[in-house]
Design a protein around this motif. Structure first.
Motif, PDB file in Angstrom:
ATOM      1  N   GLU A   1     -15.029   1.110  28.387  1.00  0.00           N
ATOM      2  CA  GLU A   1     -14.956   1.677  27.050  1.00  0.00           C
ATOM      3  C   GLU A   1     -13.559   2.248  26.807  1.00  0.00           C
ATOM      4  N   TYR A   2     -13.225   2.461  25.556  1.00  0.00           N
ATOM      5  CA  TYR A   2     -11.942   3.066  25.217  1.00  0.00           C
ATOM      6  C   TYR A   2     -12.043   4.585  25.310  1.00  0.00           C
ATOM      7  N   LEU A   3     -11.099   5.182  26.030  1.00  0.00           N
ATOM      8  CA  LEU A   3     -11.019   6.631  26.132  1.00  0.00           C
ATOM      9  C   LEU A   3      -9.835   7.123  25.304  1.00  0.00           C
ATOM     10  N   PRO A   4     -10.017   8.139  24.451  1.00  0.00           N
ATOM     11  CA  PRO A   4      -8.898   8.636  23.660  1.00  0.00           C
ATOM     12  C   PRO A   4      -7.836   9.284  24.534  1.00  0.00           C
ATOM     13  N   THR A   5      -6.574   9.067  24.187  1.00  0.00           N
ATOM     14  CA  THR A   5      -5.456   9.682  24.903  1.00  0.00           C
ATOM     15  C   THR A   5      -4.608  10.452  23.901  1.00  0.00           C
ATOM     16  N   ILE A   6      -3.855  11.417  24.403  1.00  0.00           N
ATOM     17  CA  ILE A   6      -3.037  12.249  23.527  1.00  0.00           C
ATOM     18  C   ILE A   6      -1.664  12.454  24.140  1.00  0.00           C
ATOM     19  N   LYS A   7      -0.664  12.600  23.298  1.00  0.00           N
ATOM     20  CA  LYS A   7       0.681  12.963  23.717  1.00  0.00           C
ATOM     21  C   LYS A   7       0.933  14.400  23.259  1.00  0.00           C
ATOM     22  N   ILE A   8       1.232  15.272  24.211  1.00  0.00           N
ATOM     23  CA  ILE A   8       1.551  16.661  23.908  1.00  0.00           C
ATOM     24  C   ILE A   8       3.065  16.806  23.802  1.00  0.00           C
ATOM     25  N   SER A   9       3.529  17.663  22.920  1.00  0.00           N
ATOM     26  CA  SER A   9       4.962  17.839  22.738  1.00  0.00           C
ATOM     27  C   SER A   9       5.267  19.285  22.384  1.00  0.00           C
ATOM     28  N   GLY A  10       6.486  19.713  22.750  1.00  0.00           N
ATOM     29  CA  GLY A  10       6.953  21.019  22.332  1.00  0.00           C
ATOM     30  C   GLY A  10       7.183  21.084  20.833  1.00  0.00           C
ATOM     31  N   ASN A  11       7.332  19.930  20.204  1.00  0.00           N
ATOM     32  CA  ASN A  11       7.424  19.845  18.747  1.00  0.00           C
ATOM     33  C   ASN A  11       6.034  19.533  18.202  1.00  0.00           C
ATOM     34  N   PRO A  12       5.396  20.453  17.509  1.00  0.00           N
ATOM     35  CA  PRO A  12       4.009  20.251  17.065  1.00  0.00           C
ATOM     36  C   PRO A  12       3.800  18.964  16.277  1.00  0.00           C
ATOM     37  N   GLU A  13       4.819  18.570  15.479  1.00  0.00           N
ATOM     38  CA  GLU A  13       4.645  17.374  14.662  1.00  0.00           C
ATOM     39  C   GLU A  13       4.591  16.100  15.494  1.00  0.00           C
ATOM     40  N   LYS A  14       4.966  16.190  16.784  1.00  0.00           N
ATOM     41  CA  LYS A  14       4.946  15.010  17.648  1.00  0.00           C
ATOM     42  C   LYS A  14       3.668  14.877  18.470  1.00  0.00           C
ATOM     43  N   VAL A  15       2.746  15.821  18.348  1.00  0.00           N
ATOM     44  CA  VAL A  15       1.454  15.699  19.026  1.00  0.00           C
ATOM     45  C   VAL A  15       0.660  14.614  18.311  1.00  0.00           C
ATOM     46  N   THR A  16       0.135  13.662  19.058  1.00  0.00           N
ATOM     47  CA  THR A  16      -0.529  12.512  18.450  1.00  0.00           C
ATOM     48  C   THR A  16      -1.988  12.802  18.116  1.00  0.00           C
ATOM     49  N   ASN A  17      -2.542  11.976  17.243  1.00  0.00           N
ATOM     50  CA  ASN A  17      -3.966  12.029  16.920  1.00  0.00           C
ATOM     51  C   ASN A  17      -4.690  11.011  17.800  1.00  0.00           C
ATOM     52  N   PRO A  18      -5.513  11.460  18.756  1.00  0.00           N
ATOM     53  CA  PRO A  18      -6.071  10.556  19.766  1.00  0.00           C
ATOM     54  C   PRO A  18      -7.189   9.664  19.238  1.00  0.00           C
TER      55      PRO A  18
ATOM     56  N   PRO B   1      -6.043  20.380   9.529  1.00  0.00           N
ATOM     57  CA  PRO B   1      -5.711  21.372  10.563  1.00  0.00           C
ATOM     58  C   PRO B   1      -4.449  22.165  10.267  1.00  0.00           C
ATOM     59  N   SER B   2      -3.527  21.579   9.507  1.00  0.00           N
ATOM     60  CA  SER B   2      -2.293  22.293   9.189  1.00  0.00           C
ATOM     61  C   SER B   2      -2.521  23.383   8.150  1.00  0.00           C
ATOM     62  N   HIS B   3      -3.505  23.154   7.288  1.00  0.00           N
ATOM     63  CA  HIS B   3      -3.786  24.106   6.218  1.00  0.00           C
ATOM     64  C   HIS B   3      -5.306  24.283   6.088  1.00  0.00           C
ATOM     65  N   PRO B   4      -5.928  25.016   7.018  1.00  0.00           N
ATOM     66  CA  PRO B   4      -7.388  25.142   7.028  1.00  0.00           C
ATOM     67  C   PRO B   4      -7.976  25.663   5.718  1.00  0.00           C
TER      68      PRO B   4
ATOM     69  N   THR C   1       0.830  -1.197   0.000  1.00  0.00           N
ATOM     70  CA  THR C   1       0.000   0.000   0.000  1.00  0.00           C
ATOM     71  C   THR C   1       0.865   1.247   0.000  1.00  0.00           C
ATOM     72  N   LEU C   2       0.482   2.259  -0.768  1.00  0.00           N
ATOM     73  CA  LEU C   2       1.132   3.558  -0.677  1.00  0.00           C
ATOM     74  C   LEU C   2       0.626   4.269   0.568  1.00  0.00           C
ATOM     75  N   VAL C   3       1.548   4.717   1.405  1.00  0.00           N
ATOM     76  CA  VAL C   3       1.188   5.308   2.695  1.00  0.00           C
ATOM     77  C   VAL C   3       1.929   6.633   2.874  1.00  0.00           C
ATOM     78  N   PHE C   4       1.440   7.423   3.856  1.00  0.00           N
ATOM     79  CA  PHE C   4       1.895   8.794   4.004  1.00  0.00           C
ATOM     80  C   PHE C   4       2.062   9.134   5.485  1.00  0.00           C
ATOM     81  N   PRO C   5       2.730  10.260   5.782  1.00  0.00           N
ATOM     82  CA  PRO C   5       3.000  10.599   7.188  1.00  0.00           C
ATOM     83  C   PRO C   5       1.743  10.683   8.037  1.00  0.00           C
ATOM     84  N   ASN C   6       1.888  10.245   9.296  1.00  0.00           N
ATOM     85  CA  ASN C   6       0.854  10.322  10.332  1.00  0.00           C
ATOM     86  C   ASN C   6      -0.340   9.423  10.056  1.00  0.00           C
TER      87      ASN C   6
END
Length: 482
Positions: A342-359, A399-402, A103-108
């Motif tokens: 039930e599953y609760l969404p979790t997120i990782k916050i980072s000083g580097n915006p590209e490292k913030v996860t999609n919960p 979100p990066s390019h509204p 499969t062709l795949v892309f970042p994130n």
């Protein structure tokens, strides 16, 4: 030294986290992880997913043997013996979704999603990333080379330069997924049913009194596979003339010279001159093979210069991914079990915006234009959202390019994450390697050429549903306020 099974193919901090969860009674808590990469390798417009077959075999053999438990008991952490007894019966009982190989795949984009007990989901991280990262990297490199080489034959020649045997074998498989036609590695050929190709080394020529004798002896030994390496002494003054002489002799015997190989020097100039000499001698059917530290950049440049090469032997630059030796894939927690199960969404916050996860646990779709049958974008949404399955109009939110947001009314949706294990049971029929190659070609045909080109490729978009974005925004605000 006798090695144990695959279960200890992991980092120590995985075992330590498993132990800490066991001590705290949270080891059976349900969690979900996603594996993905943040940046495209090689400055490329896409990557090629690979490694799933080995991941399946790894999970099927996930057991702690007695020798593994003895080894763990000797560690400085002094694990409780009861914990080691817990490990004795451990096996994968979770669920795993993955994109198909090829499969062709892309970042994130989630390439793999693991759901299950914390103990199991944490344990498999290191090996999953190891297999996914390397094979995806090599399959991507191979696909880039294939896109430049076009219909030319591509041969993988990298075994002697690979980082040990596993890299040579599984790198060869990944190269075949990405479009290579054959390999010089006999074990890889046997294991994966990949065609094998080989000529001879300079040492063959050096081992005889003359180049003519070396060529003749080789032709006598392998009359149906005569490819001659012509650059041992002087390509145009010695090697090619001697190959032509043998080619004419073979013709007289009702046989044919298959090819000549160029392995040094100015490959563009030498291939052009060699082609002229072969054609002038009436040997227009003789192919020209080129090798010598080739990659997509050198092959493209040689083609621009008018090189007359029919087949390329690519080794070091492919099998080591020399210009980018790692994919950089990560494995992040996206959901955990709540009080009600039930599953609760979790997120990782980072000083580097590209490292913030999609919960949250997410499904992923490839949106395809029904008229052109070309990919429009990829789309993340929660499983309970039904817009895609009903064919309802979609709001494509980036979100990066509204300003790139748009409404999509007509589309086909292909689910990219397919179930591989459900509650520990393998439910996915592993395709053959030939089927994976064919699927990869189909994937390439889904994309306009501007997304596939090597220089300045167009950026392919990943969108998320409004609900995924709102959840991410809410969790970011909640954690930033703490």
């Amino acid at each position: 030294m006798q090695s144990s099974g695959v279960v200890l193919h992991t980092d120590k901090y995985q075992i330590n986290m498993m132990y800490a969860h066991w001590i705290n009674g949270t080891h059976n808590r349900k969690v979900a992880f996603e594996a993905y990469f943040r940046k495209l390798p090689f400055g490329n417009g896409y990557a090629v997913s690979a490694g799933l077959e080995r991941i399946v075999a790894y999970i099927q053999n996930l057991r702690f043997e007695e020798s593994d438990l003895v080894y763990l008991s000797e560690q400085e952490e002094n694990y409780d013996p009861a914990f080691l007894e817990e490990l004795r019966s451990l096996q994968f009982t979770g669920t795993l979704y993955s994109v198909k190989e090829g499969t062709l795949v892309f970042p994130n984009e989630p390439l793999i999603r693991v759901e299950g007990r914390m103990m199991e989901a944490q344990l498999v991280e290191t090996a999953l990333l190891n297999y996914m990262n390397y094979q995806t990297l090599i399959a991507t490199k191979a696909s880039r080379i294939k896109n430049v080489a076009g219909s030319d034959v591509l041969m993988e020649f990298g075994t002697r330069r690979a980082q040990e045997a596993d890299a040579a074998l599984w790198g060869t498989r990944a190269a075949y997924v990405g479009g290579f036609d054959a390999t010089s590695n006999m074990l890889a050929g046997k294991m994966f049913n990949i065609p094998t190709k080989g000529t001879h080394a300079h040492s063959w020529v050096q081992s005889f009194d003359s180049e003519e004798e070396a060529f003749e002896r080789f032709a006598q030994a392998l009359p149906g596979q005569v490819t001659l390496l012509v650059d041992t002494y002087d390509t145009l003054s010695s090697g090619v003339p001697h190959a032509i002489a043998l080619g004419k002799k073979l013709e007289a015997e009702g046989k044919q010279l298959s090819a000549v190989r160029l392995d040094s020097g100015d490959l563009a100039y030498l291939s052009i001159k060699t082609r002229e000499m072969l054609d002038k001698a009436g040997l227009n059917y003789v192919k020209i093979v080129a090798s010598n530290d080739l990659d997509e950049h050198t092959i493209m440049n040689l083609k621009v210069q008018g090189a007359k090469v029919d087949s390329w032997g690519v080794g070091t630059q492919l099998i080591t991914a020399a210009d980018q030796p790692t994919l950089g894939g990560v494995y992040k927690l996206v959901a955990r079990e709540g009080a009600n199960g039930e599953y609760l969404p979790t997120i990782k916050i980072s000083g580097n915006p590209e490292k913030v996860t999609n919960p949250g646990i997410k499904d992923m779709y490839r949106l395809i234009d029904p008229e052109t049958n070309k990919a429009i974008a990829d789309y993340l949404c929660f499983p309970h959202e039904e817009l895609v399955s009903t064919g309802a109009p979609l709001h494509l939110f980036n979100p990066s390019h509204p300003y790139l947001n748009k409404q999509l009314k007509k589309y086909k949706a292909e689910a990219l994450l397919v179930p591989v294990f459900l509650d520990g049971e393998l439910v996915y029929d592993l395709p053959s390697l030939e089927e994976i190659r064919a699927y990869h070609r189909e994937q390439l045909n889904l994309f306009w050429p501007e997304y596939l080109r090597m220089l300045n490729p167009e950026h392919y978009r990943l969108y998320m549903s409004d609900e995924v974005w709102e959840t991410k925004n809410r969790l970011m605000k909640e954690h930033m306020q703490k």
